[in-house]
Design a protein around this motif. Structure first.
Motif, mmCIF file in Angstrom:
data_model
loop_
_atom_site.group_PDB
_atom_site.id
_atom_site.type_symbol
_atom_site.label_atom_id
_atom_site.label_comp_id
_atom_site.label_asym_id
_atom_site.label_seq_id
_atom_site.Cartn_x
_atom_site.Cartn_y
_atom_site.Cartn_z
ATOM 1 N N THR A 60 -17.131 -25.239 20.587
ATOM 2 C CA THR A 60 -17.366 -23.593 20.251
ATOM 3 C C THR A 60 -17.076 -23.561 18.816
ATOM 4 O OG1 THR A 60 -15.170 -22.860 20.768
ATOM 5 C CG2 THR A 60 -16.739 -23.092 22.682
ATOM 6 N N PRO A 61 -17.318 -22.327 18.268
ATOM 7 C CA PRO A 61 -16.852 -21.955 16.953
ATOM 8 C C PRO A 61 -15.466 -22.060 16.726
ATOM 9 C CG PRO A 61 -18.663 -20.607 17.618
ATOM 10 C CD PRO A 61 -18.254 -21.189 18.696
ATOM 11 N N ASN A 62 -14.718 -22.085 17.599
ATOM 12 C CA ASN A 62 -13.227 -22.144 17.681
ATOM 13 C C ASN A 62 -12.571 -23.482 17.735
ATOM 14 O OD1 ASN A 62 -12.963 -19.316 17.601
ATOM 15 N ND2 ASN A 62 -13.244 -19.257 19.649
ATOM 16 N N THR A 63 -13.684 -24.602 17.757
ATOM 17 C CA THR A 63 -13.016 -26.002 17.711
ATOM 18 C C THR A 63 -12.425 -26.252 16.489
ATOM 19 O OG1 THR A 63 -14.868 -26.583 19.396
ATOM 20 C CG2 THR A 63 -13.931 -28.435 18.216
ATOM 21 N N LYS A 64 -11.336 -26.903 16.724
ATOM 22 C CA LYS A 64 -10.576 -27.232 15.577
ATOM 23 C C LYS A 64 -11.007 -28.454 14.960
ATOM 24 C CE LYS A 64 -6.810 -24.048 16.943
ATOM 25 N NZ LYS A 64 -5.388 -24.043 17.470
ATOM 26 N N VAL A 65 -10.389 -29.024 13.827
ATOM 27 C CA VAL A 65 -11.030 -30.242 13.294
ATOM 28 C C VAL A 65 -9.887 -31.132 12.603
ATOM 29 C CG1 VAL A 65 -12.476 -31.412 11.311
ATOM 30 C CG2 VAL A 65 -12.972 -29.183 12.335
ATOM 31 N N LEU A 66 -9.865 -32.286 13.017
ATOM 32 C CA LEU A 66 -8.733 -33.282 12.319
ATOM 33 C C LEU A 66 -9.306 -33.983 11.202
ATOM 34 C CD1 LEU A 66 -6.221 -34.528 14.967
ATOM 35 C CD2 LEU A 66 -5.628 -33.516 12.790
ATOM 36 N N ILE A 67 -9.022 -34.079 9.911
ATOM 37 C CA ILE A 67 -9.685 -34.967 8.818
ATOM 38 C C ILE A 67 -8.529 -36.264 8.394
ATOM 39 C CG2 ILE A 67 -10.305 -34.951 6.579
ATOM 40 C CD1 ILE A 67 -10.753 -31.978 6.790
ATOM 41 N N LEU A 68 -9.127 -37.381 8.842
ATOM 42 C CA LEU A 68 -8.389 -38.352 8.549
ATOM 43 C C LEU A 68 -8.880 -39.457 7.175
ATOM 44 C CD1 LEU A 68 -9.268 -40.449 12.002
ATOM 45 C CD2 LEU A 68 -7.506 -38.458 11.525
ATOM 46 N N GLU A 138 -13.182 -23.355 10.949
ATOM 47 C CA GLU A 138 -12.600 -23.532 9.803
ATOM 48 C C GLU A 138 -10.891 -23.985 9.754
ATOM 49 O OE1 GLU A 138 -13.803 -20.646 6.641
ATOM 50 O OE2 GLU A 138 -15.991 -21.038 7.085
ATOM 51 N N ASN A 139 -10.603 -24.333 10.901
ATOM 52 C CA ASN A 139 -9.023 -24.738 11.018
ATOM 53 C C ASN A 139 -9.109 -26.326 10.895
ATOM 54 O OD1 ASN A 139 -8.353 -22.141 11.599
ATOM 55 N ND2 ASN A 139 -9.324 -22.111 13.569
ATOM 56 N N TYR A 140 -8.396 -26.652 9.929
ATOM 57 C CA TYR A 140 -8.283 -28.127 9.726
ATOM 58 C C TYR A 140 -6.772 -28.767 9.902
ATOM 59 C CZ TYR A 140 -12.564 -26.899 7.524
ATOM 60 O OH TYR A 140 -14.023 -26.001 7.282
ATOM 61 N N GLY A 141 -6.684 -29.934 10.267
ATOM 62 C CA GLY A 141 -5.784 -30.674 10.064
ATOM 63 C C GLY A 141 -5.706 -32.092 9.337
ATOM 64 N N PHE A 142 -4.861 -32.522 8.656
ATOM 65 C CA PHE A 142 -5.088 -33.867 7.851
ATOM 66 C C PHE A 142 -3.785 -34.746 8.438
ATOM 67 C CE2 PHE A 142 -7.247 -30.890 4.875
ATOM 68 C CZ PHE A 142 -8.179 -31.767 4.387
ATOM 69 N N ILE A 143 -4.345 -36.069 8.815
ATOM 70 C CA ILE A 143 -3.746 -37.025 8.927
ATOM 71 C C ILE A 143 -3.818 -38.298 7.863
ATOM 72 C CG2 ILE A 143 -2.866 -38.806 10.610
ATOM 73 C CD1 ILE A 143 -3.617 -37.178 12.880
ATOM 74 N N GLY A 144 -3.029 -38.369 7.020
ATOM 75 C CA GLY A 144 -3.320 -39.574 6.030
ATOM 76 C C GLY A 144 -2.254 -40.791 6.291
ATOM 77 N N LEU A 153 -1.362 -34.538 1.529
ATOM 78 C CA LEU A 153 -0.259 -33.575 1.229
ATOM 79 C C LEU A 153 -0.764 -32.639 -0.080
ATOM 80 C CD1 LEU A 153 3.019 -35.849 1.918
ATOM 81 C CD2 LEU A 153 2.198 -33.900 3.307
ATOM 82 N N LEU A 154 -1.206 -33.565 -1.081
ATOM 83 C CA LEU A 154 -1.324 -32.760 -2.161
ATOM 84 C C LEU A 154 -2.568 -31.852 -2.215
ATOM 85 C CD1 LEU A 154 -0.754 -32.663 -5.480
ATOM 86 C CD2 LEU A 154 -2.495 -34.541 -5.942
ATOM 87 N N TRP A 155 -3.582 -32.224 -1.564
ATOM 88 C CA TRP A 155 -4.602 -31.209 -1.531
ATOM 89 C C TRP A 155 -4.273 -30.020 -0.676
ATOM 90 C CZ3 TRP A 155 -7.605 -28.610 2.291
ATOM 91 C CH2 TRP A 155 -8.859 -27.766 1.705
ATOM 92 N N SER A 156 -3.446 -30.263 0.610
ATOM 93 C CA SER A 156 -3.126 -29.278 1.645
ATOM 94 C C SER A 156 -2.123 -28.172 0.774
ATOM 95 C CB SER A 156 -2.401 -29.733 2.683
ATOM 96 O OG SER A 156 -3.359 -30.331 3.580
ATOM 97 N N TYR A 157 -1.304 -28.738 -0.179
ATOM 98 C CA TYR A 157 -0.162 -27.958 -0.842
ATOM 99 C C TYR A 157 -0.673 -27.142 -1.885
ATOM 100 C CZ TYR A 157 3.465 -30.467 2.012
ATOM 101 O OH TYR A 157 4.318 -30.961 2.935
#
Length: 284
Positions: A60-68, A138-144, A153-157
């Motif tokens: 749905t439009p509420n589906t969250k996204v993980l960026i690797l 547009e809710n994102y999480g990052f795993i690096g 970290l740098l982009w998120s901060y």
């Protein structure tokens, strides 16, 4: 009365059809909400500016996204390096969309910064502009991992100007290039790293590319994993980042595996995924 009801019904049907035609991407009548994946989606003109996207069913439009974000010392690596992690996420988080990215690799003529940060911005902007097509939020999480953790970290901060990042994970990522444990050490590759960044020891510049120095009170919840005998990343990179986040009252979780190096397997890896899974469930 019957004629009136018929007219109202026709008007309602017309409005529904019109609404559907204007919002095809998010209307289940027009959009296939089954599982979907697209490989090597281009987000720029360079051959490295590609990502794979994995879209869950019933999104749905509420589906969250993980960026690797893969590692490789800013000069190597590929999104395929993250496939095992991607498969774990698909298994345990079937409701989350996954974006596994490549970015332009650094060389003597193309330093990592700001090139690779710009690439992450391009990925996020691409996802935002296609959120209706993909039916995601547009809710994102990052795993690096390693260099990818540093970039995450740098982009998120410092570069998430719209505060879309809900969480970020660093697995053995550098956080502070002004750390004496780096500067005064003989860690393999550190001088080469500075050469790639195009600087010698300019403190202001090193602070600019260091997540430790860019973190603010608006930083997202952060989870950190480090190895106690890592030949590339001093322990202080994790502990200092943890302490800085604590000072800023940022939700964070820190784990050190005392006998592990620049990566681990077995029980430590299981522990990492267990903690990362819980953190993701809580904060993404």
């Amino acid at each position: 009365m019957k004629i009136y009801k018929s007219v109202v019904a026709c008007i309602y049907l017309a409005l529904v059809v019109l609404s559907c035609s204007e919002n095809d991407a998010t209307n289940p009548l027009f959009y296939n909400l089954g599982y979907q994946e697209e490989m090597n989606v281009s987000y720029g003109n360079h051959s490295d500016q590609k990502f794979d996207i994995y879209l869950p069913e019933n999104r749905t439009p509420n589906t969250k996204v993980l960026i690797l974000v893969h590692g490789g010392g800013w000069t190597a690596g590929d999104k395929s390096d993250m496939n095992n992690l991607k498969d774990l996420i698909k298994q345990d988080f079937p409701e989350i969309a996954i974006v596994n990215i490549n970015y332009r690799l650094a060389d003597q003529n193309n330093p990592p910064y700001p090139m690779q940060i710009n690439d992450i911005s391009s990925v996020v902007n691409f996802l935002k502009s296609h959120k209706n097509t993909y039916n995601i939020s547009e809710n994102y999480g990052f795993i690096g991992i390693s260099a990818g953790a540093h970039l995450s970290l740098l982009w998120s901060y410092a570069f998430d100007f719209d505060n879309n990042t809900n969480m970020v994970c660093s697995i053995v990522g550098p956080t502070d290039f002004t750390d004496p444990a780096y500067v005064n050490s003989e860690i393999p590759g550190f001088e080469e790293l500075l050469d790639f960044y195009g600087v010698e020891s300019d403190t202001e510049y090193l602070e600019e590319i260091s997540p430790y120095h860019q973190a603010t009170t608006s930083a997202p919840p952060t989870i950190l994993f480090y190895g106690g005998v890592d030949p590339l990343i001093p322990i202080s990179q994790g502990t200092h980042m943890r302490d800085k986040l604590n000072e800023l009252n940022i939700i964070n979780q820190y784990t050190l595996y005392p006998t592990s190096g620049h990566g681990w397997v077995g029980l430590e890896l299981l522990d990492t995924w267990t903690k990362l899974k819980t953190f993701t469930q809580t904060h993404l």
